[in-house]
Scaffold this motif. Sequence first.
Motif, PDB file in Angstrom:
ATOM      1  N   LEU A   5     -46.107  79.606 119.147  1.00 47.17           N
ATOM      2  CA  LEU A   5     -46.233  78.581 118.116  1.00 47.17           C
ATOM      3  C   LEU A   5     -45.444  77.323 118.511  1.00 47.17           C
ATOM      4  CD1 LEU A   5     -47.147  77.615 115.331  1.00 47.17           C
ATOM      5  CD2 LEU A   5     -45.106  78.729 114.362  1.00 47.17           C
ATOM      6  N   ALA A   6     -44.249  77.528 119.050  1.00 50.25           N
ATOM      7  CA  ALA A   6     -43.440  76.386 119.496  1.00 50.25           C
ATOM      8  C   ALA A   6     -44.178  75.594 120.579  1.00 50.25           C
ATOM      9  CB  ALA A   6     -42.078  76.862 120.007  1.00 50.25           C
ATOM     10  N   LEU A   7     -44.804  76.318 121.508  1.00 45.29           N
ATOM     11  CA  LEU A   7     -45.582  75.647 122.552  1.00 45.29           C
ATOM     12  C   LEU A   7     -46.792  74.931 121.961  1.00 45.29           C
ATOM     13  CD1 LEU A   7     -45.490  78.363 125.372  1.00 45.29           C
ATOM     14  CD2 LEU A   7     -44.271  76.178 125.337  1.00 45.29           C
ATOM     15  N   PHE A   8     -47.447  75.544 120.986  1.00 46.22           N
ATOM     16  CA  PHE A   8     -48.608  74.926 120.343  1.00 46.22           C
ATOM     17  C   PHE A   8     -48.229  73.616 119.656  1.00 46.22           C
ATOM     18  CE2 PHE A   8     -51.323  74.335 116.604  1.00 46.22           C
ATOM     19  CZ  PHE A   8     -52.584  74.293 117.210  1.00 46.22           C
ATOM     20  N   LEU A   9     -47.019  73.570 119.089  1.00 49.76           N
ATOM     21  CA  LEU A   9     -46.565  72.362 118.395  1.00 49.76           C
ATOM     22  C   LEU A   9     -46.311  71.197 119.355  1.00 49.76           C
ATOM     23  CD1 LEU A   9     -44.191  73.933 115.739  1.00 49.76           C
ATOM     24  CD2 LEU A   9     -46.358  72.765 115.311  1.00 49.76           C
ATOM     25  N   LEU A  10     -46.332  71.482 120.663  1.00 49.74           N
ATOM     26  CA  LEU A  10     -46.245  70.383 121.634  1.00 49.74           C
ATOM     27  C   LEU A  10     -47.472  69.473 121.541  1.00 49.74           C
ATOM     28  CD1 LEU A  10     -44.858  72.130 124.848  1.00 49.74           C
ATOM     29  CD2 LEU A  10     -43.688  70.474 123.384  1.00 49.74           C
ATOM     30  N   ILE A  11     -48.596  69.999 121.058  1.00 54.13           N
ATOM     31  CA  ILE A  11     -49.829  69.196 120.952  1.00 54.13           C
ATOM     32  C   ILE A  11     -49.647  68.069 119.927  1.00 54.13           C
ATOM     33  CG2 ILE A  11     -52.276  69.238 120.374  1.00 54.13           C
ATOM     34  CD1 ILE A  11     -52.364  72.105 121.459  1.00 54.13           C
ATOM     35  N   PRO A  12     -49.282  68.379 118.652  1.00 59.71           N
ATOM     36  CA  PRO A  12     -49.058  67.255 117.725  1.00 59.71           C
ATOM     37  C   PRO A  12     -47.878  66.374 118.143  1.00 59.71           C
ATOM     38  CG  PRO A  12     -48.407  69.345 116.712  1.00 59.71           C
ATOM     39  CD  PRO A  12     -49.158  69.683 117.958  1.00 59.71           C
ATOM     40  N   LEU A  13     -46.891  66.976 118.817  1.00 60.97           N
ATOM     41  CA  LEU A  13     -45.750  66.184 119.269  1.00 60.97           C
ATOM     42  C   LEU A  13     -46.189  65.173 120.337  1.00 60.97           C
ATOM     43  CD1 LEU A  13     -42.695  65.928 118.809  1.00 60.97           C
ATOM     44  CD2 LEU A  13     -42.348  67.527 120.693  1.00 60.97           C
TER      45      LEU A  13
END
Length: 447
Positions: A24-32
């Motif tokens: 999930l933390a890695l996935f949040l790199l997309i909106p970041l």
Amino acid sequence: METSQNDIPFYQTTTAKIIMVGLLALFLLIPLSYVQSLITERADRKKEVVQEVTKTWGSDVHIYGPTLRIPYHVYSQTTTLNPATKKEEISQTKSVAYAYFFPEKVDFKTQIKKDNSLKRGLYNVVVFSTDIQAKGTFSTPNFKKLQIDEANVLWNQATILVKTTNLKSSKSNLQLKVNQSDLNFESKENSDKYFDDLESDIFDLSESKTVSFQFQMKYNGSNSVKFVPVGKNTTVSIDSDWQNPSFEGNFSASTTSKSIDENGFHADWSISQVNRPFAQEHAEFLPQLNDYLFGVKLIETVDQYQQNERASKYGFLMIGLTFLIFFLIQTTSKISIHIFQYGMIGLALVLFYTLLISITEHSSFSIAYGIATVAVIGMLFFYTLSILKSKKFSMFIALALAALYAFIYVIIQLENYALLVGSIGLFVILGIVMYFSRKIDWNTKEI
């Protein structure tokens, strides 16, 4: 009764939880990354606005000169065959060439005053006005060094040439005093793509071969003010109310007189002929000396978009450390936190950066950072209070986030010590995490 790690499904184990939270933390790199793209887009837009404004107001102010220009006759012989007599005939043609002489001494005194009045949309474009006063002398021109016969020199057709950029933004009347005479400058066509030419009225050097001169030039400009050291002795003095100068070029300002404080700066240069590798006399054309420009560039040390960009680079660190805090609370307290709730927490942390950049455009970075921090921490405090059912844990998370945001703010403000402070801070955070997780039994503990 405590359940063995082997007796429960894999998706309910600690390992599975760690994997899901990590993914999930890695996935949040997309909106970041989208937020970082937004910051870059807004920064590019500001650059476009600055370019539009400076194009009309004025750009860099660079001075190459003054130079004494004296014409002389050049004779050439042409041999032709006379078809009638079958003999060679020699004819002589006369043309005009120019010799250029740099001054014996030139002194520039410059005042730079910033102007904060220009605004285009959301952006304040910082520009300046400058007043340049020049005076000096030319010694008797040495034509022997150029192997030119003085009998061919047109002493009564001398002019003074000044090459300069940003001529369209000049605000002075472009007058020149030569010895005791008042002359005018006129702009001339020039093939030089970098500089524009200003040439004075013609004056006579038949009686006095030496020249004293003085002139004043006023400009609207931006970015930098620089000079070419054309004199045998060139002195430059610059005073300004700008607090963030960058001294550039091949020649350094005097360390004894240079000063920078909250009221502006003062800098002096003194350059002699032996400090630069070009001659005082030139025949037919002037050399390109752009590489020898020196002076001051007026900079913004870190603008609002640079600060936002630096803050966003710590986004993954904030997400990772916040998830780690929640995971340790979940592990030690037997409180179940769903992966969806981790997702909401992560999106709130990403939203911090969109709040930060949008508020910064209408305020200062510090105020925007404070507002965004309070908003996100307040949201997460009430959200964790509802899912953890513990005011103690919610207060702990709020204080931990406040400390993290404060730590990152300090790093952003630092320039020379950002890496050092950041490394020490991360080392301390790792030590704290190791201390609080040292007694957790990862082999048998069920979440």
